[in-house]
Write a protein that holds these residues in place. Structure first.
Motif, PDB file in Angstrom:
ATOM      1  N   GLN A 255      12.398  -0.676  35.851  1.00  0.00           N
ATOM      2  CA  GLN A 255      11.367   0.355  35.801  1.00  0.00           C
ATOM      3  C   GLN A 255      11.495   1.149  34.509  1.00  0.00           C
ATOM      4  O   GLN A 255      12.588   1.316  33.940  1.00  0.00           O
ATOM      5  CB  GLN A 255      11.510   1.301  37.002  1.00  0.00           C
ATOM      6  CG  GLN A 255      11.297   0.624  38.352  1.00  0.00           C
ATOM      7  CD  GLN A 255       9.891   0.070  38.488  1.00  0.00           C
ATOM      8  OE1 GLN A 255       8.907   0.745  38.204  1.00  0.00           O
ATOM      9  NE2 GLN A 255       9.791  -1.182  38.929  1.00  0.00           N
ATOM     10  N   GLU A 256      10.364   1.633  34.063  1.00  0.00           N
ATOM     11  CA  GLU A 256      10.335   2.460  32.854  1.00  0.00           C
ATOM     12  C   GLU A 256      11.345   3.596  32.967  1.00  0.00           C
ATOM     13  O   GLU A 256      11.460   4.247  34.028  1.00  0.00           O
ATOM     14  CB  GLU A 256       8.928   3.024  32.655  1.00  0.00           C
ATOM     15  CG  GLU A 256       8.766   3.841  31.386  1.00  0.00           C
ATOM     16  CD  GLU A 256       7.317   4.248  31.146  1.00  0.00           C
ATOM     17  OE1 GLU A 256       6.435   3.827  31.928  1.00  0.00           O
ATOM     18  OE2 GLU A 256       7.068   4.968  30.176  1.00  0.00           O
ATOM     19  N   GLY A 257      12.078   3.823  31.913  1.00  0.00           N
ATOM     20  CA  GLY A 257      13.059   4.896  31.893  1.00  0.00           C
ATOM     21  C   GLY A 257      14.481   4.461  32.197  1.00  0.00           C
ATOM     22  O   GLY A 257      15.432   5.195  31.917  1.00  0.00           O
ATOM     23  N   GLU A 258      14.639   3.276  32.763  1.00  0.00           N
ATOM     24  CA  GLU A 258      15.975   2.802  33.126  1.00  0.00           C
ATOM     25  C   GLU A 258      16.789   2.440  31.888  1.00  0.00           C
ATOM     26  O   GLU A 258      16.249   2.079  30.831  1.00  0.00           O
ATOM     27  CB  GLU A 258      15.880   1.594  34.051  1.00  0.00           C
ATOM     28  CG  GLU A 258      15.478   1.929  35.475  1.00  0.00           C
ATOM     29  CD  GLU A 258      15.615   0.713  36.399  1.00  0.00           C
ATOM     30  OE1 GLU A 258      14.750   0.541  37.266  1.00  0.00           O
ATOM     31  OE2 GLU A 258      16.585  -0.041  36.244  1.00  0.00           O
ATOM     32  N   PHE A 259      18.116   2.492  32.063  1.00  0.00           N
ATOM     33  CA  PHE A 259      19.062   2.073  31.030  1.00  0.00           C
ATOM     34  C   PHE A 259      19.303   0.573  31.205  1.00  0.00           C
ATOM     35  O   PHE A 259      19.641   0.110  32.292  1.00  0.00           O
ATOM     36  CB  PHE A 259      20.372   2.858  31.196  1.00  0.00           C
ATOM     37  CG  PHE A 259      21.419   2.532  30.168  1.00  0.00           C
ATOM     38  CD1 PHE A 259      22.447   1.645  30.449  1.00  0.00           C
ATOM     39  CD2 PHE A 259      21.390   3.126  28.919  1.00  0.00           C
ATOM     40  CE1 PHE A 259      23.431   1.365  29.511  1.00  0.00           C
ATOM     41  CE2 PHE A 259      22.367   2.853  27.969  1.00  0.00           C
ATOM     42  CZ  PHE A 259      23.390   1.968  28.264  1.00  0.00           C
ATOM     43  N   ILE A 260      19.116  -0.180  30.114  1.00  0.00           N
ATOM     44  CA  ILE A 260      19.165  -1.640  30.174  1.00  0.00           C
ATOM     45  C   ILE A 260      20.400  -2.141  29.420  1.00  0.00           C
ATOM     46  O   ILE A 260      20.715  -1.637  28.324  1.00  0.00           O
ATOM     47  CB  ILE A 260      17.910  -2.253  29.521  1.00  0.00           C
ATOM     48  CG1 ILE A 260      16.642  -1.728  30.194  1.00  0.00           C
ATOM     49  CG2 ILE A 260      17.984  -3.774  29.531  1.00  0.00           C
ATOM     50  CD1 ILE A 260      16.518  -2.066  31.652  1.00  0.00           C
ATOM     51  N   THR A 261      21.071  -3.127  29.991  1.00  0.00           N
ATOM     52  CA  THR A 261      22.188  -3.782  29.309  1.00  0.00           C
ATOM     53  C   THR A 261      22.003  -5.289  29.364  1.00  0.00           C
ATOM     54  O   THR A 261      21.782  -5.859  30.437  1.00  0.00           O
ATOM     55  CB  THR A 261      23.528  -3.414  29.946  1.00  0.00           C
ATOM     56  OG1 THR A 261      23.765  -2.015  29.782  1.00  0.00           O
ATOM     57  CG2 THR A 261      24.667  -4.184  29.270  1.00  0.00           C
TER      58      THR A 261
ATOM     59  N   SER B 192      27.172  -6.523  23.690  1.00  0.00           N
ATOM     60  CA  SER B 192      26.147  -5.992  24.580  1.00  0.00           C
ATOM     61  C   SER B 192      25.045  -5.333  23.764  1.00  0.00           C
ATOM     62  O   SER B 192      25.307  -4.735  22.714  1.00  0.00           O
ATOM     63  CB  SER B 192      26.730  -4.960  25.551  1.00  0.00           C
ATOM     64  OG  SER B 192      27.627  -5.550  26.452  1.00  0.00           O
ATOM     65  N   LEU B 193      23.828  -5.467  24.282  1.00  0.00           N
ATOM     66  CA  LEU B 193      22.673  -4.758  23.732  1.00  0.00           C
ATOM     67  C   LEU B 193      22.195  -3.788  24.813  1.00  0.00           C
ATOM     68  O   LEU B 193      21.932  -4.203  25.951  1.00  0.00           O
ATOM     69  CB  LEU B 193      21.561  -5.730  23.365  1.00  0.00           C
ATOM     70  CG  LEU B 193      20.256  -5.113  22.854  1.00  0.00           C
ATOM     71  CD1 LEU B 193      20.476  -4.448  21.487  1.00  0.00           C
ATOM     72  CD2 LEU B 193      19.156  -6.161  22.755  1.00  0.00           C
ATOM     73  N   HIS B 194      22.114  -2.524  24.464  1.00  0.00           N
ATOM     74  CA  HIS B 194      21.676  -1.503  25.408  1.00  0.00           C
ATOM     75  C   HIS B 194      20.336  -0.924  24.949  1.00  0.00           C
ATOM     76  O   HIS B 194      20.116  -0.738  23.744  1.00  0.00           O
ATOM     77  CB  HIS B 194      22.690  -0.354  25.488  1.00  0.00           C
ATOM     78  CG  HIS B 194      24.079  -0.789  25.833  1.00  0.00           C
ATOM     79  ND1 HIS B 194      24.443  -1.213  27.089  1.00  0.00           N
ATOM     80  CD2 HIS B 194      25.195  -0.882  25.065  1.00  0.00           C
ATOM     81  CE1 HIS B 194      25.727  -1.529  27.097  1.00  0.00           C
ATOM     82  NE2 HIS B 194      26.207  -1.340  25.878  1.00  0.00           N
ATOM     83  N   ILE B 195      19.480  -0.646  25.918  1.00  0.00           N
ATOM     84  CA  ILE B 195      18.234   0.057  25.644  1.00  0.00           C
ATOM     85  C   ILE B 195      18.223   1.308  26.502  1.00  0.00           C
ATOM     86  O   ILE B 195      18.314   1.229  27.739  1.00  0.00           O
ATOM     87  CB  ILE B 195      16.998  -0.807  25.964  1.00  0.00           C
ATOM     88  CG1 ILE B 195      17.068  -2.143  25.214  1.00  0.00           C
ATOM     89  CG2 ILE B 195      15.712  -0.060  25.599  1.00  0.00           C
ATOM     90  CD1 ILE B 195      15.951  -3.122  25.586  1.00  0.00           C
TER      91      ILE B 195
END
Lengths: 110, 115
Positions: A14-20, A71-74
């Motif tokens: 979902q929009e706003g979540e922290f992604i790894t 790791s790539l984080h967004i």
């Protein structure tokens, strides 16, 4: 030949979540690249890193050379982040030394 | 700078036809390379070049020819197209710094269908 594994293969958030997104490789490298590919689009280089951590806007890339892992984080994910993220490892400093992962397909829902 | 320019963006061929995929870069990069991208697989190297007049084979070179007459251009030729060559093709370029990795620059891709 280096073996590159990316996880997860697919990720919906979902929009706003922290992604790894994770990338592991089998043989020592000189650098690791993170690439972004939007649907039907070209490939854009996000980061090239040999050690430590790099940040660009909401994107952060880290690498642990000893553990052969990156790791790539967004942060604060947005629907425009929806794309395929590709990890590529450089074992030889040239085009013939690159090994690409299969990519992580990320969808960010509003 | 235009970066890496690929043409055409889309192409449909019949089995046995030939065609050339064009790739040009205006960054004075020594390295240029061609990849194919297939579902469920990582990008695979077809051919690459480290400078004008020098080319070499990558992982999947069969059915493809390349030449590098100038620093800027690196065309990929399909001499007799086969359905197995249906794929998305990417051209890439970078500087050549022995022992030092450099950032990659990709074109927008060519989606090829062979019927």
């Amino acid at each position: 030949k280096n073996e590159v594994e990316q996880s997860p293969q697919n990720l919906t958030a979902q929009e706003g979540e922290f992604i790894t997104i994770n990338c592991s490789y089998s043989v020592g490298i000189s650098a690791l690249h993170w690439l972004q590919q939007h649907p039907g689009g070209g490939i854009v280089s996000l980061f090239m890193l040999s050690s430590g951590k790099k940040k660009h806007g909401r994107l952060i890339a880290t690498i642990n050379i000893q553990e052969k892992h990156s790791s790539l984080h967004i942060t604060a994910s947005h629907p425009r982040d929806s794309a395929v993220y590709i990890c590529a490892v450089d074992s030889g400093g040239g085009a013939d030394g690159l090994t690409f992962g299969k990519g992580t397909h990320l969808i960010i829902q509003p | 700078n235009a970066g890496v320019t690929q043409t055409p963006k889309f192409q449909v061929l019949k089995t046995g036809q030939s065609m050339t995929l064009q790739c040009a870069q205006d960054m004075n990069h020594e390295y240029m390379s061609w990849y194919r991208q297939d579902p469920g697989m990582g990008l695979r190297l077809i051919h690459y070049s480290v400078g004008a007049g020098i080319t070499d084979q990558g992982e999947v070179p069969n059915g493809y020819n390349v030449s590098r007459s100038t620093t800027e251009d690196f065309p990929l030729r399909l001499l007799s197209a086969a359905p197995s060559q249906t794929s998305v093709y990417f051209c890439a370029s970078s500087y050549h710094r022995p022992g030092l990795p450099t950032p990659l620059h990709f074109g927008n891709g060519t989606r090829l269908t062979v019927t």
